[in-house]
Design a protein around this motif. Structure first.
Motif, PDB file in Angstrom:
ATOM      1  N   CYS A  29      -3.500  -2.141   1.244  1.00  0.00           N
ATOM      2  CA  CYS A  29      -2.827  -1.633   0.053  1.00  0.00           C
ATOM      3  C   CYS A  29      -3.254  -0.188  -0.227  1.00  0.00           C
ATOM      4  CB  CYS A  29      -3.151  -2.534  -1.127  1.00  0.00           C
ATOM      5  SG  CYS A  29      -2.238  -2.135  -2.608  1.00  0.00           S
ATOM      6  N   ASP A  30      -4.493   0.157   0.094  1.00  0.00           N
ATOM      7  CA  ASP A  30      -4.965   1.523  -0.128  1.00  0.00           C
ATOM      8  C   ASP A  30      -4.188   2.526   0.724  1.00  0.00           C
ATOM      9  OD1 ASP A  30      -7.044   1.476  -2.117  1.00  0.00           O
ATOM     10  OD2 ASP A  30      -8.176   0.263  -0.701  1.00  0.00           O
ATOM     11  N   LEU A  31      -3.781   2.126   1.896  1.00  0.00           N
ATOM     12  CA  LEU A  31      -2.952   3.010   2.727  1.00  0.00           C
ATOM     13  C   LEU A  31      -1.600   3.247   2.060  1.00  0.00           C
ATOM     14  CD1 LEU A  31      -2.381   4.606   5.306  1.00  0.00           C
ATOM     15  CD2 LEU A  31      -1.680   2.462   6.363  1.00  0.00           C
ATOM     16  N   LEU A  32      -0.991   2.197   1.550  1.00  0.00           N
ATOM     17  CA  LEU A  32       0.288   2.340   0.851  1.00  0.00           C
ATOM     18  C   LEU A  32       0.137   3.203  -0.403  1.00  0.00           C
ATOM     19  CD1 LEU A  32       3.274   1.552   0.639  1.00  0.00           C
ATOM     20  CD2 LEU A  32       2.544  -0.446  -0.661  1.00  0.00           C
ATOM     21  N   ILE A  33      -0.950   3.014  -1.134  1.00  0.00           N
ATOM     22  CA  ILE A  33      -1.213   3.833  -2.315  1.00  0.00           C
ATOM     23  C   ILE A  33      -1.340   5.297  -1.925  1.00  0.00           C
ATOM     24  CG2 ILE A  33      -2.957   4.351  -4.081  1.00  0.00           C
ATOM     25  CD1 ILE A  33      -3.437   1.306  -4.236  1.00  0.00           C
ATOM     26  N   ASN A  34      -2.058   5.561  -0.825  1.00  0.00           N
ATOM     27  CA  ASN A  34      -2.244   6.940  -0.409  1.00  0.00           C
ATOM     28  C   ASN A  34      -0.931   7.567   0.043  1.00  0.00           C
ATOM     29  OD1 ASN A  34      -3.044   9.178   1.662  1.00  0.00           O
ATOM     30  ND2 ASN A  34      -4.806   8.848   0.320  1.00  0.00           N
ATOM     31  N   ILE A  35      -0.099   6.810   0.717  1.00  0.00           N
ATOM     32  CA  ILE A  35       1.209   7.340   1.123  1.00  0.00           C
ATOM     33  C   ILE A  35       2.028   7.698  -0.106  1.00  0.00           C
ATOM     34  CG2 ILE A  35       3.407   6.717   2.208  1.00  0.00           C
ATOM     35  CD1 ILE A  35       1.731   5.075   4.241  1.00  0.00           C
ATOM     36  N   CYS A  36       2.050   6.813  -1.102  1.00  0.00           N
ATOM     37  CA  CYS A  36       2.810   7.089  -2.327  1.00  0.00           C
ATOM     38  C   CYS A  36       2.246   8.297  -3.069  1.00  0.00           C
ATOM     39  CB  CYS A  36       2.804   5.864  -3.237  1.00  0.00           C
ATOM     40  SG  CYS A  36       3.761   4.489  -2.589  1.00  0.00           S
ATOM     41  N   LEU A  37       0.917   8.400  -3.156  1.00  0.00           N
ATOM     42  CA  LEU A  37       0.307   9.545  -3.829  1.00  0.00           C
ATOM     43  C   LEU A  37       0.606  10.845  -3.094  1.00  0.00           C
ATOM     44  CD1 LEU A  37      -3.155   8.065  -4.854  1.00  0.00           C
ATOM     45  CD2 LEU A  37      -1.303   8.752  -6.387  1.00  0.00           C
ATOM     46  N   THR A  38       0.613  10.800  -1.767  1.00  0.00           N
ATOM     47  CA  THR A  38       0.919  11.997  -0.994  1.00  0.00           C
ATOM     48  C   THR A  38       2.377  12.407  -1.190  1.00  0.00           C
ATOM     49  OG1 THR A  38      -0.760  11.384   0.629  1.00  0.00           O
ATOM     50  CG2 THR A  38       0.851  13.015   1.309  1.00  0.00           C
ATOM     51  N   LEU A  39       3.265  11.433  -1.319  1.00  0.00           N
ATOM     52  CA  LEU A  39       4.668  11.756  -1.562  1.00  0.00           C
ATOM     53  C   LEU A  39       4.874  12.345  -2.957  1.00  0.00           C
ATOM     54  CD1 LEU A  39       6.482   8.709   0.071  1.00  0.00           C
ATOM     55  CD2 LEU A  39       6.360  11.057   0.920  1.00  0.00           C
ATOM     56  N   LEU A  40       4.036  11.933  -3.915  1.00  0.00           N
ATOM     57  CA  LEU A  40       4.123  12.491  -5.263  1.00  0.00           C
ATOM     58  C   LEU A  40       3.641  13.939  -5.318  1.00  0.00           C
ATOM     59  CD1 LEU A  40       2.939   9.492  -7.437  1.00  0.00           C
ATOM     60  CD2 LEU A  40       5.242  10.456  -7.307  1.00  0.00           C
ATOM     61  N   ALA A  42       0.725  16.773  -2.905  1.00  0.00           N
ATOM     62  CA  ALA A  42      -0.366  16.858  -1.936  1.00  0.00           C
ATOM     63  C   ALA A  42      -1.721  16.581  -2.578  1.00  0.00           C
ATOM     64  CB  ALA A  42      -0.375  18.225  -1.278  1.00  0.00           C
ATOM     65  N   LEU A  43      -1.953  17.084  -3.760  1.00  0.00           N
ATOM     66  CA  LEU A  43      -3.267  16.952  -4.394  1.00  0.00           C
ATOM     67  C   LEU A  43      -3.658  15.502  -4.670  1.00  0.00           C
ATOM     68  CD1 LEU A  43      -5.727  18.467  -5.426  1.00  0.00           C
ATOM     69  CD2 LEU A  43      -4.597  18.602  -7.651  1.00  0.00           C
ATOM     70  N   PRO A  44      -2.787  14.657  -5.239  1.00  0.00           N
ATOM     71  CA  PRO A  44      -3.200  13.266  -5.469  1.00  0.00           C
ATOM     72  C   PRO A  44      -3.548  12.525  -4.176  1.00  0.00           C
ATOM     73  CG  PRO A  44      -1.246  13.757  -6.746  1.00  0.00           C
ATOM     74  CD  PRO A  44      -1.478  14.929  -5.843  1.00  0.00           C
ATOM     75  N   GLY A  45      -2.798  12.752  -3.122  1.00  0.00           N
ATOM     76  CA  GLY A  45      -3.099  12.123  -1.845  1.00  0.00           C
ATOM     77  C   GLY A  45      -4.426  12.585  -1.273  1.00  0.00           C
ATOM     78  N   HIS A  46      -4.701  13.876  -1.395  1.00  0.00           N
ATOM     79  CA  HIS A  46      -5.977  14.402  -0.914  1.00  0.00           C
ATOM     80  C   HIS A  46      -7.145  13.830  -1.721  1.00  0.00           C
ATOM     81  CE1 HIS A  46      -3.497  17.493   1.091  1.00  0.00           C
ATOM     82  NE2 HIS A  46      -4.513  17.528   1.952  1.00  0.00           N
ATOM     83  N   LEU A  47      -7.002  13.794  -3.026  1.00  0.00           N
ATOM     84  CA  LEU A  47      -8.087  13.266  -3.865  1.00  0.00           C
ATOM     85  C   LEU A  47      -8.381  11.805  -3.543  1.00  0.00           C
ATOM     86  CD1 LEU A  47      -7.251  14.859  -7.332  1.00  0.00           C
ATOM     87  CD2 LEU A  47      -9.064  15.509  -5.739  1.00  0.00           C
ATOM     88  N   HIS A  48      -7.348  11.016  -3.335  1.00  0.00           N
ATOM     89  CA  HIS A  48      -7.551   9.612  -2.998  1.00  0.00           C
ATOM     90  C   HIS A  48      -8.237   9.474  -1.642  1.00  0.00           C
ATOM     91  CE1 HIS A  48      -6.120   5.547  -1.617  1.00  0.00           C
ATOM     92  NE2 HIS A  48      -6.688   5.255  -2.775  1.00  0.00           N
ATOM     93  N   ALA A  49      -7.819  10.256  -0.664  1.00  0.00           N
ATOM     94  CA  ALA A  49      -8.444  10.196   0.667  1.00  0.00           C
ATOM     95  C   ALA A  49      -9.916  10.622   0.598  1.00  0.00           C
ATOM     96  CB  ALA A  49      -7.682  11.079   1.644  1.00  0.00           C
ATOM     97  N   PHE A  50     -10.201  11.673  -0.162  1.00  0.00           N
ATOM     98  CA  PHE A  50     -11.603  12.105  -0.291  1.00  0.00           C
ATOM     99  C   PHE A  50     -12.431  11.064  -1.025  1.00  0.00           C
ATOM    100  CE2 PHE A  50      -9.843  16.614  -0.017  1.00  0.00           C
ATOM    101  CZ  PHE A  50     -10.082  16.682   1.350  1.00  0.00           C
ATOM    102  N   TRP A  51     -11.840  10.371  -1.995  1.00  0.00           N
ATOM    103  CA  TRP A  51     -12.555   9.311  -2.705  1.00  0.00           C
ATOM    104  C   TRP A  51     -12.891   8.168  -1.754  1.00  0.00           C
ATOM    105  CZ3 TRP A  51     -10.778   4.277  -4.097  1.00  0.00           C
ATOM    106  CH2 TRP A  51     -11.627   3.590  -4.962  1.00  0.00           C
ATOM    107  N   LEU A  52     -11.940   7.800  -0.873  1.00  0.00           N
ATOM    108  CA  LEU A  52     -12.199   6.749   0.105  1.00  0.00           C
ATOM    109  C   LEU A  52     -13.303   7.162   1.081  1.00  0.00           C
ATOM    110  CD1 LEU A  52      -8.564   5.581   0.915  1.00  0.00           C
ATOM    111  CD2 LEU A  52     -10.309   4.301  -0.328  1.00  0.00           C
ATOM    112  N   ILE A  53     -13.306   8.422   1.495  1.00  0.00           N
ATOM    113  CA  ILE A  53     -14.351   8.917   2.397  1.00  0.00           C
ATOM    114  C   ILE A  53     -15.705   8.867   1.696  1.00  0.00           C
ATOM    115  CG2 ILE A  53     -15.205  10.950   3.626  1.00  0.00           C
ATOM    116  CD1 ILE A  53     -12.235  11.682   4.116  1.00  0.00           C
ATOM    117  N   TYR A  54     -15.736   9.270   0.430  1.00  0.00           N
ATOM    118  CA  TYR A  54     -16.984   9.235  -0.334  1.00  0.00           C
ATOM    119  C   TYR A  54     -17.519   7.802  -0.442  1.00  0.00           C
ATOM    120  CZ  TYR A  54     -20.069   9.118  -4.344  1.00  0.00           C
ATOM    121  OH  TYR A  54     -21.132   8.876  -5.167  1.00  0.00           O
TER     122      TYR A  54
END
Length: 91
Positions: A29-40, A42-54
Motif C-alpha cells: 500500500c505504501d507504494l500505491l500511496i507514493n505513486i499517488c503522492l508523486t502524481l499530486l 513532486a514534493l509530496p512523493g519525495h517527502l514520503h520516499a525520504f520518510w520511508l528511507i529514514y
C-alpha cells in the motif's frame, strides 16, 4: 550510520520516488500511496520516499542489517530466531 545502499536509495528517491518506495516496501500500500503522492506533485512523493528511507535506517540501527521485516505503514519488526531458516543444520 549511512550505508552505501542507503545512499543509492536516496539517489533513486531523488530521480523517481516510487522506485525507491518499491525497493523498500515491495508491492504494498505504501507504494500505491507514493505513486499517488508523486502524481499530486513532486514534493509530496519525495517527502514520503525520504520518510520511508529514514524509517529503514532507524530499523537497521535498532535490529541490525537484515534483522527486521517491513510490516507496513513505515513500521518494522525484528525477525525472531524461530523464523530464521536453519537450512538443515541441527545446531
Amino acid at each position: 550510520m549511512v550505508r552505501s545502499s542507503d545512499v543509492l536509495l536516496i539517489i533513486v528517491a531523488i530521480l523517481f520516488p516510487p522506485a525507491a518506495a518499491g525497493f523498500i516496501t515491495g508491492c504494498s500500500c505504501d507504494l500505491l500511496i507514493n505513486i499517488c503522492l508523486t502524481l499530486l506533485g513532486a514534493l509530496p512523493g519525495h517527502l514520503h520516499a525520504f520518510w520511508l528511507i529514514y524509517k529503514k535506517m532507524v530499523a537497521e540501527e535498532r535490529y541490525g542489517a537484515g534483522g527486521f521485516r517491513y510490516v507496513g505503514n513505515g513500521q518494522y519488526e525484528p525477525i525472531s530466531a524461530a523464523e530464521v531458516p536453519s537450512y538443515g543444520s541441527t545446531a
